[in-house]
Design a protein around this motif. Sequence first.
Motif, PDB file in Angstrom:
ATOM      1  N   ASP A 279     -86.347   8.638  45.706  1.00 49.74           N
ATOM      2  CA  ASP A 279     -86.840   8.955  44.366  1.00 49.74           C
ATOM      3  C   ASP A 279     -88.069   8.104  44.055  1.00 49.74           C
ATOM      4  O   ASP A 279     -88.180   6.956  44.505  1.00 49.74           O
ATOM      5  CB  ASP A 279     -85.749   8.698  43.334  1.00 49.74           C
ATOM      6  N   VAL A 280     -88.971   8.669  43.243  1.00 46.80           N
ATOM      7  CA  VAL A 280     -90.261   8.027  43.015  1.00 46.80           C
ATOM      8  C   VAL A 280     -90.625   8.092  41.533  1.00 46.80           C
ATOM      9  O   VAL A 280     -90.446   9.128  40.872  1.00 46.80           O
ATOM     10  CB  VAL A 280     -91.370   8.715  43.847  1.00 46.80           C
ATOM     11  N   LEU A 281     -91.123   6.970  41.025  1.00 45.15           N
ATOM     12  CA  LEU A 281     -91.817   6.927  39.734  1.00 45.15           C
ATOM     13  C   LEU A 281     -93.297   6.707  40.014  1.00 45.15           C
ATOM     14  O   LEU A 281     -93.674   5.777  40.736  1.00 45.15           O
ATOM     15  CB  LEU A 281     -91.304   5.781  38.862  1.00 45.15           C
ATOM     16  N   VAL A 282     -94.142   7.565  39.465  1.00 40.44           N
ATOM     17  CA  VAL A 282     -95.591   7.436  39.611  1.00 40.44           C
ATOM     18  C   VAL A 282     -96.151   6.851  38.318  1.00 40.44           C
ATOM     19  O   VAL A 282     -95.945   7.416  37.240  1.00 40.44           O
ATOM     20  CB  VAL A 282     -96.250   8.798  39.907  1.00 40.44           C
ATOM     21  N   LEU A 283     -96.831   5.712  38.420  1.00 41.63           N
ATOM     22  CA  LEU A 283     -97.455   5.051  37.274  1.00 41.63           C
ATOM     23  C   LEU A 283     -98.962   5.198  37.411  1.00 41.63           C
ATOM     24  O   LEU A 283     -99.570   4.575  38.282  1.00 41.63           O
ATOM     25  CB  LEU A 283     -97.059   3.574  37.220  1.00 41.63           C
ATOM     26  N   GLN A 284     -99.569   6.017  36.551  1.00 41.08           N
ATOM     27  CA  GLN A 284    -101.012   6.254  36.619  1.00 41.08           C
ATOM     28  C   GLN A 284    -101.723   5.124  35.892  1.00 41.08           C
ATOM     29  O   GLN A 284    -101.777   5.075  34.669  1.00 41.08           O
ATOM     30  CB  GLN A 284    -101.353   7.613  35.985  1.00 41.08           C
ATOM     31  N   VAL A 285    -102.290   4.202  36.660  1.00 41.15           N
ATOM     32  CA  VAL A 285    -102.889   2.992  36.093  1.00 41.15           C
ATOM     33  C   VAL A 285    -104.279   3.269  35.546  1.00 41.15           C
ATOM     34  O   VAL A 285    -104.630   2.860  34.431  1.00 41.15           O
ATOM     35  CB  VAL A 285    -102.944   1.884  37.151  1.00 41.15           C
ATOM     36  N   ALA A 286    -105.115   3.974  36.309  1.00 42.56           N
ATOM     37  CA  ALA A 286    -106.500   4.241  35.896  1.00 42.56           C
ATOM     38  C   ALA A 286    -106.943   5.562  36.517  1.00 42.56           C
ATOM     39  O   ALA A 286    -106.409   6.005  37.543  1.00 42.56           O
ATOM     40  CB  ALA A 286    -107.421   3.104  36.337  1.00 42.56           C
ATOM     41  N   GLY A 287    -107.951   6.184  35.909  1.00 40.76           N
ATOM     42  CA  GLY A 287    -108.466   7.440  36.420  1.00 40.76           C
ATOM     43  C   GLY A 287    -107.501   8.595  36.186  1.00 40.76           C
ATOM     44  O   GLY A 287    -106.491   8.475  35.482  1.00 40.76           O
ATOM     45  N   ARG A 288    -107.805   9.722  36.805  1.00 44.39           N
ATOM     46  CA  ARG A 288    -107.010  10.937  36.621  1.00 44.39           C
ATOM     47  C   ARG A 288    -106.689  11.531  37.989  1.00 44.39           C
ATOM     48  O   ARG A 288    -107.479  11.443  38.917  1.00 44.39           O
ATOM     49  CB  ARG A 288    -107.779  11.951  35.766  1.00 44.39           C
ATOM     50  N   LYS A 289    -105.520  12.164  38.078  1.00 47.04           N
ATOM     51  CA  LYS A 289    -105.117  12.795  39.323  1.00 47.04           C
ATOM     52  C   LYS A 289    -104.307  14.047  39.005  1.00 47.04           C
ATOM     53  O   LYS A 289    -103.423  14.022  38.141  1.00 47.04           O
ATOM     54  CB  LYS A 289    -104.287  11.832  40.175  1.00 47.04           C
ATOM     55  N   THR A 290    -104.617  15.134  39.720  1.00 46.13           N
ATOM     56  CA  THR A 290    -103.952  16.410  39.504  1.00 46.13           C
ATOM     57  C   THR A 290    -102.844  16.593  40.530  1.00 46.13           C
ATOM     58  O   THR A 290    -103.071  16.467  41.741  1.00 46.13           O
ATOM     59  CB  THR A 290    -104.959  17.571  39.607  1.00 46.13           C
ATOM     60  N   TRP A 291    -101.650  16.904  40.045  1.00 50.72           N
ATOM     61  CA  TRP A 291    -100.462  17.035  40.874  1.00 50.72           C
ATOM     62  C   TRP A 291    -100.001  18.487  40.914  1.00 50.72           C
ATOM     63  O   TRP A 291    -100.049  19.194  39.905  1.00 50.72           O
ATOM     64  CB  TRP A 291     -99.334  16.160  40.338  1.00 50.72           C
ATOM     65  N   SER A 292     -99.533  18.914  42.091  1.00 54.14           N
ATOM     66  CA  SER A 292     -98.948  20.250  42.275  1.00 54.14           C
ATOM     67  C   SER A 292     -97.552  20.066  42.857  1.00 54.14           C
ATOM     68  O   SER A 292     -97.376  19.361  43.859  1.00 54.14           O
ATOM     69  CB  SER A 292     -99.802  21.087  43.220  1.00 54.14           C
TER      70      SER A 292
END
Length: 546
Positions: A279-292
Amino acid sequence: MRDLARRCPSRTWPRTAGWVHGGDRKAWHRPSRKRCSRPGCAPNPNPRAEWQSPPAVVSVILYHDGSTTGHFPGNPSRFHLSDTQHQNNDCPGPPSAWESLALPPTLPPGPTPSPVKPRLRSARTPRRQALAPASYAPSLEALLGDLTPEAFLADYWEKHFYRLSRGQPDFYAPLLSQAGLDHLVASALALDPTAVELLRSDLPRNRMKDPTRAPDAQLLQAGYEAGSTLRVNAAHRFSTSIRDLCLSLEQRLSAPVNVNLYCSPARSQGVQAHFDRHDVLVLQVAGRKTWSLSPPPVDLPLEYVPPFRFENLEDAQRFRVTRHQPSQVDNSSPTQRFTLEPGDLLYLPRGHVHEARTDGGHSLHLTVGFKSITYADCLASAVFQRAHQEPRLRRGLPPGFASDSAAWEELRGEFRRLGEALFQSLDPDAAVSEVVEVLMRSRSRVSGLTLGSEEDAPRVHARSRVQRRFGPLMRYREGDGKATLQFGQRAVSVPADFGEALRFILRTPRFQVGELPGPLDDEGRVTLVRRLTHEGLFHIVSSNDG
């Protein structure tokens, strides 16, 4: 500079004192304060304390905790001078009225600049505590926002993805800043260069490594500018704040935690569509990212099986784990597509297919991976525990079973008989206890230090506020008229009357000593917390002397 005064914890201090202009001279004025009522604390025999000020200091402020702050003309910098700690109740008393201390002739005339405010700090907090380095470790509650951990674990954990659009771009700044990123990567290169690698979705990982050259800053920079994603594996080894995040989540979820860092340039994709076995938690620290995202091809895939004695771990993973799972995944028609903004969070249960790419700008995010302990792990532990008691389980398989059909049939029959009898004799409590002990022992290797705790313990009293140290996993149990709290490799056993207080400690990371429930008086509460503080479970965060 010598201190202008000493501090007694029971005194009431004025807020500030400073230079006052009167006619053509300036003088240091200090308001009066109440005389200390503590035994042995007499008025200062020499209220005009001698001191020397650096040239060009035009303003000195005495704060209620006994510290001073100075200004330099034309320079926003300041210096902060500490007070002498009160010792043996012999602190000097204050002047009974306003006092004037002659201004040193080195100070130039002119208006007094506005005082610079000191660091915010309680006047009753000992300086050794006030100057302790602050640690940022967001709890699971803080990470999830308005969703409670109970609702998250019941509705999403191992079931569905969860996305949080926080709208707070700087939420993770205390966890990892740009300067912190540079230091983390440099530390990784110095301590374990193999932890840093470059990734590109259109190239296999072995093509991204130069076997003749260890990774360095120039190589990584060139790869990043060419469109590769920089990954730091196990980034918590190189950052105190990220390490504390791991320890905090391990305490809450009873699972080992690993954090990887990903830094991607604009218009790039580091990894092809895939699914993780944890299992994973993604923490977006800076910038932008598009997920599919796409649904999982296999529900809760296994990440690990114990290897045989004659098998290495790599072969066990290759032939007995991945062969039961699809080698390729299809994410051509994703069911979810969205963009994570700075401060956002994404939870992905293991097995969910995903890929991520940047568009017009760079991206920096952390992936927090949870190595969940499964029921298969507990059953394996229970079987081996039973084998210590059941000789039939310790017998070798029939000789020649791999090629002799008769031996094979003998094996099958005995296997069925053992299986029918085995599962009725397994001890789930003993199996879970063994798993917990192994987990606590493994985590205490990196979080078992309790340096300085022996000095904190004597200063605990009923109005002290204490906080659990990050790191040690905790377990409570009762038996034989005793209540035991285990944390890391340490355990404290007390009479059963303390059980309610220990259960309160187990679920409350920060509290005032006098808040402990149960049939205890203040002396009993203080004794219990002093014992746990000495063992390294707590540190004092404030000490209200009354």
